[in-house]
Design an enzyme around this catalytic site. Structure first.
Site, PDB file in Angstrom:
ATOM      1  N   THR A 101      -1.530 -14.415  10.214  1.00 44.63           N
ATOM      2  CA  THR A 101      -0.362 -13.713   9.653  1.00 44.63           C
ATOM      3  C   THR A 101       0.411 -14.572   8.649  1.00 44.63           C
ATOM      4  OG1 THR A 101       1.715 -12.582  10.156  1.00 44.63           O
ATOM      5  CG2 THR A 101       1.121 -14.386  11.623  1.00 44.63           C
ATOM      6  N   GLY A 130      -7.962   8.645   5.478  1.00 43.42           N
ATOM      7  CA  GLY A 130      -7.625   7.996   6.748  1.00 43.42           C
ATOM      8  C   GLY A 130      -6.637   8.838   7.524  1.00 43.42           C
ATOM      9  N   TYR A 154      -4.651  -5.714   2.290  1.00 41.65           N
ATOM     10  CA  TYR A 154      -3.836  -6.708   1.567  1.00 41.65           C
ATOM     11  C   TYR A 154      -4.596  -7.473   0.478  1.00 41.65           C
ATOM     12  CZ  TYR A 154      -2.024  -6.380   6.373  1.00 41.65           C
ATOM     13  OH  TYR A 154      -1.625  -5.947   7.605  1.00 41.65           O
ATOM     14  N   ASP A 175       6.323   0.518   7.859  1.00 42.95           N
ATOM     15  CA  ASP A 175       5.124   0.507   6.996  1.00 42.95           C
ATOM     16  C   ASP A 175       5.185   1.577   5.904  1.00 42.95           C
ATOM     17  OD1 ASP A 175       3.783  -1.617   8.175  1.00 42.95           O
ATOM     18  OD2 ASP A 175       2.722  -0.358   9.618  1.00 42.95           O
ATOM     19  N   GLY A 188      -2.972   4.945  12.228  1.00 43.61           N
ATOM     20  CA  GLY A 188      -1.543   4.643  12.231  1.00 43.61           C
ATOM     21  C   GLY A 188      -0.982   4.450  10.831  1.00 43.61           C
ATOM     22  N   LYS A 209       0.551  -1.876  18.184  1.00 38.96           N
ATOM     23  CA  LYS A 209       1.512  -0.987  17.509  1.00 38.96           C
ATOM     24  C   LYS A 209       1.752   0.321  18.270  1.00 38.96           C
ATOM     25  CE  LYS A 209       1.242  -2.328  12.669  1.00 38.96           C
ATOM     26  NZ  LYS A 209       0.953  -1.870  11.312  1.00 38.96           N
ATOM     27  N   THR A 237       2.035  -6.131  15.566  1.00 42.18           N
ATOM     28  CA  THR A 237       0.835  -5.861  14.784  1.00 42.18           C
ATOM     29  C   THR A 237      -0.333  -5.563  15.716  1.00 42.18           C
ATOM     30  OG1 THR A 237      -0.497  -6.628  12.924  1.00 42.18           O
ATOM     31  CG2 THR A 237       0.218  -8.333  14.454  1.00 42.18           C
TER      32      THR A 237
HETATM   33  N1  LIG Z   1      -0.328  -3.326   3.709  1.00 41.46           N
HETATM   34  C1  LIG Z   1       0.253  -3.186   4.883  1.00 41.46           C
HETATM   35  O1  LIG Z   1       1.393  -3.591   5.111  1.00 41.46           O
HETATM   36  C2  LIG Z   1      -0.497  -2.482   5.986  1.00 41.46           C
HETATM   37  C3  LIG Z   1       0.181  -2.003   7.123  1.00 41.46           C
HETATM   38  C4  LIG Z   1      -0.560  -1.355   8.119  1.00 41.46           C
HETATM   39  C5  LIG Z   1      -1.950  -1.225   7.988  1.00 41.46           C
HETATM   40  N2  LIG Z   1      -2.564  -1.704   6.870  1.00 41.46           N
HETATM   41  C6  LIG Z   1      -4.030  -1.558   6.695  1.00 41.46           C
HETATM   42  O2  LIG Z   1      -4.367  -0.189   6.846  1.00 41.46           O
HETATM   43  C7  LIG Z   1      -5.683  -0.078   7.389  1.00 41.46           C
HETATM   44  C8  LIG Z   1      -5.716   0.959   8.502  1.00 41.46           C
HETATM   45  O3  LIG Z   1      -4.892   0.504   9.575  1.00 41.46           O
HETATM   46  P1  LIG Z   1      -4.543   1.450  10.821  1.00 41.46           P
HETATM   47  O4  LIG Z   1      -3.511   0.744  11.603  1.00 41.46           O
HETATM   48  O5  LIG Z   1      -4.302   2.842  10.358  1.00 41.46           O
HETATM   49  O6  LIG Z   1      -5.923   1.441  11.641  1.00 41.46           O
HETATM   50  P2  LIG Z   1      -6.438   2.552  12.669  1.00 41.46           P
HETATM   51  O7  LIG Z   1      -5.292   3.276  13.301  1.00 41.46           O
HETATM   52  O8  LIG Z   1      -7.440   1.859  13.516  1.00 41.46           O
HETATM   53  O9  LIG Z   1      -7.201   3.634  11.733  1.00 41.46           O
HETATM   54  C9  LIG Z   1      -8.392   3.276  11.071  1.00 41.46           C
HETATM   55  C10 LIG Z   1      -8.744   4.345  10.037  1.00 41.46           C
HETATM   56  O10 LIG Z   1      -9.924   3.892   9.341  1.00 41.46           O
HETATM   57  C11 LIG Z   1     -10.976   4.868   9.519  1.00 41.46           C
HETATM   58  N3  LIG Z   1     -12.267   4.199   9.632  1.00 41.46           N
HETATM   59  C12 LIG Z   1     -12.545   3.060  10.324  1.00 41.46           C
HETATM   60  N4  LIG Z   1     -13.855   2.766  10.204  1.00 41.46           N
HETATM   61  C13 LIG Z   1     -14.412   3.733   9.430  1.00 41.46           C
HETATM   62  C14 LIG Z   1     -15.733   3.994   8.958  1.00 41.46           C
HETATM   63  N5  LIG Z   1     -16.750   3.179   9.250  1.00 41.46           N
HETATM   64  N6  LIG Z   1     -15.932   5.070   8.172  1.00 41.46           N
HETATM   65  C15 LIG Z   1     -14.896   5.909   7.857  1.00 41.46           C
HETATM   66  N7  LIG Z   1     -13.633   5.729   8.276  1.00 41.46           N
HETATM   67  C16 LIG Z   1     -13.392   4.653   9.066  1.00 41.46           C
HETATM   68  C17 LIG Z   1     -10.614   5.598  10.795  1.00 41.46           C
HETATM   69  O11 LIG Z   1     -11.273   6.833  10.802  1.00 41.46           O
HETATM   70  P3  LIG Z   1     -11.630   7.576  12.203  1.00 41.46           P
HETATM   71  O12 LIG Z   1     -10.374   8.298  12.623  1.00 41.46           O
HETATM   72  O13 LIG Z   1     -12.740   8.473  11.837  1.00 41.46           O
HETATM   73  O14 LIG Z   1     -12.036   6.490  13.173  1.00 41.46           O
HETATM   74  C18 LIG Z   1      -9.094   5.707  10.651  1.00 41.46           C
HETATM   75  O15 LIG Z   1      -8.759   6.725   9.726  1.00 41.46           O
HETATM   76  C19 LIG Z   1      -6.074  -1.486   7.861  1.00 41.46           C
HETATM   77  O16 LIG Z   1      -7.008  -1.992   6.951  1.00 41.46           O
HETATM   78  C20 LIG Z   1      -4.790  -2.290   7.797  1.00 41.46           C
HETATM   79  O17 LIG Z   1      -5.027  -3.628   7.402  1.00 41.46           O
HETATM   80  C21 LIG Z   1      -1.869  -2.328   5.881  1.00 41.46           C
END
Ligand SMILES: NC(=O)c1ccc[n+]([C@@H]2O[C@H](COP(=O)([O-])OP(=O)(O)OC[C@H]3O[C@@H](n4cnc5c(N)ncnc54)[C@H](OP(=O)(O)O)[C@@H]3O)[C@@H](O)[C@H]2O)c1
Length: 275
Positions: free
Chosen positions: A20, A131, A221, A107, A134, A71, A67
């Site tokens: 982090t 997507g 990121y 977020d 979360g 979450k 994180t």
């Molecule tokens: N910049 C920032 O401040 C910030 C903040 C939060 C998160 N993020 C980023 O956002 C991203 C998502 O985070 P999250 O918390 O939403 O994760 P999450 O709740 O685990 O959701 C993951 C998402 O990715 C999809 N996915 C995963 N593997 C896949 C695959 N092989 N093919 C197609 N779709 C796939 C999932 O689809 P399914 O529903 O089909 O599994 C779901 O829509 C992460 O990369 C994280 O680093 C960035």
């Protein structure tokens, strides 16, 4: 930084937390404003989450970021949730007000600020989010408030329908898409899946379907392969680093009640990050 008997403690709960950049960003801000605060990493195994949250109360910790993987699972241990955290079903910031723990999710607003800082106005725009996890829920909650149309696409149809149905209770401009044949009808396209975190991940959407004048964002990121492909096709791109910055500035404000020194936090965050 000098730790005194009066230093107010903040930090981050996650597992792991070694990577982090948030301590660098927040400690630089505390130092810059001369606040007697510090920000520490707390690696919390999922089995110890309950006692760790209780410990925030017991130790008088002012607040924490939350994180992966806590979450969503942290919610039952909190006393209250902000409106957006309740809708999103995930918390990234906890504020401890005299033992009362309230969960927030900064977020989505962090993302919105990263877009508006680039001079992009969402009103009248047609937006696609890939997507339904979360992060997608967090950004969709705010995007659907500002954009004229929001379409959401996700691999898991069940999760997609869940998000579209939740949003449709509060907005009228949200559509779920089960197959993507064309991307040219969208002004802004956002990857909110975790595809792109790993080098060998497939692309979240086919870049050959992009037009030339679109804005393409990735919440990850770094400059992902998807953003590189979008740039090659003439699109404007935005990675997730500024979203991380602004979700942090919003958390800082919640804990301290002070205006965050954004440029100081940005410099600390960007140092050591390859883009
Ligand atoms: N910049 C920032 O401040 C910030 C903040 C939060 C998160 N993020 C980023 O956002 C991203 C998502 O985070 P999250 O918390 O939403 O994760 P999450 O709740 O685990 O959701 C993951 C998402 O990715 C999809 N996915 C995963 N593997 C896949 C695959 N092989 N093919 C197609 N779709 C796939 C999932 O689809 P399914 O529903 O089909 O599994 C779901 O829509 C992460 O990369 C994280 O680093 C960035």
């Amino acid at each position: 930084m000098t730790i005194t008997g009066r230093t107010i403690v903040t930090g981050i709960l996650g597992y792991p937390v070694e990577q982090t950049r948030s301590p660098a960003m927040h400690n630089a801000a505390f130092e810059n404003l001369g606040l007697d605060y510090c920000y520490l990493p707390f690696p919390v195994h999922p089995e110890r989450l309950g006692p760790a949250v209780e410990g925030l109360r017991a130790l008088g910790i002012r607040g924490v970021n939350v994180t992966v993987p806590h979450k969503e699972t942290v919610i039952p241990f909190l006393d209250d949730l902000s409106v957006e955290a309740r809708f999103i079903g995930a918390v990234n910031t906890i504020v401890n007000a005299d033992g009362k723990l309230t969960g927030y999710n900064t977020d989505g607003r962090g993302f919105m600020r990263s877009v508006s800082e680039r001079g992009i106005d969402l009103s009248g725009k047609n937006v696609l989010v890939a997507g339904a996890g979360g992060a997608a829920r967090a950004v969709s909650y705010y995007l659907s408030e500002k954009a004229s149309g929001l379409s959401i696409y996700n691999r898991s149809k069940e999760r997609l329908r869940g998000l579209v149905s939740d949003l449709s209770r509060i907005r009228r401009n949200v559509t779920g898409i089960e197959r993507i044949n064309d991307l040219t009808g969208f002004d802004i396209i956002i990857n909110a899946t975790s595809l792109g975190l790993k080098e060998d991940d497939p692309l979240p959407l086919d870049p050959d379907l992009l037009g030339k004048k679109q804005v393409v964002c990735d919440l990850i990121y770094k400059k992902t392969a998807f953003l590189i492909e979008a740039e090659k096709r003439g699109c404007q791109t935005i990675d997730g680093l500024d979203m991380l910055l602004y979700q942090g500035t919003l958390a800082f404000e919640l804990w301290t009640g002070r205006t965050p020194p954004v440029e100081v936090m940005k410099k600390a965050l960007y140092e050591g990050v390859s883009r």
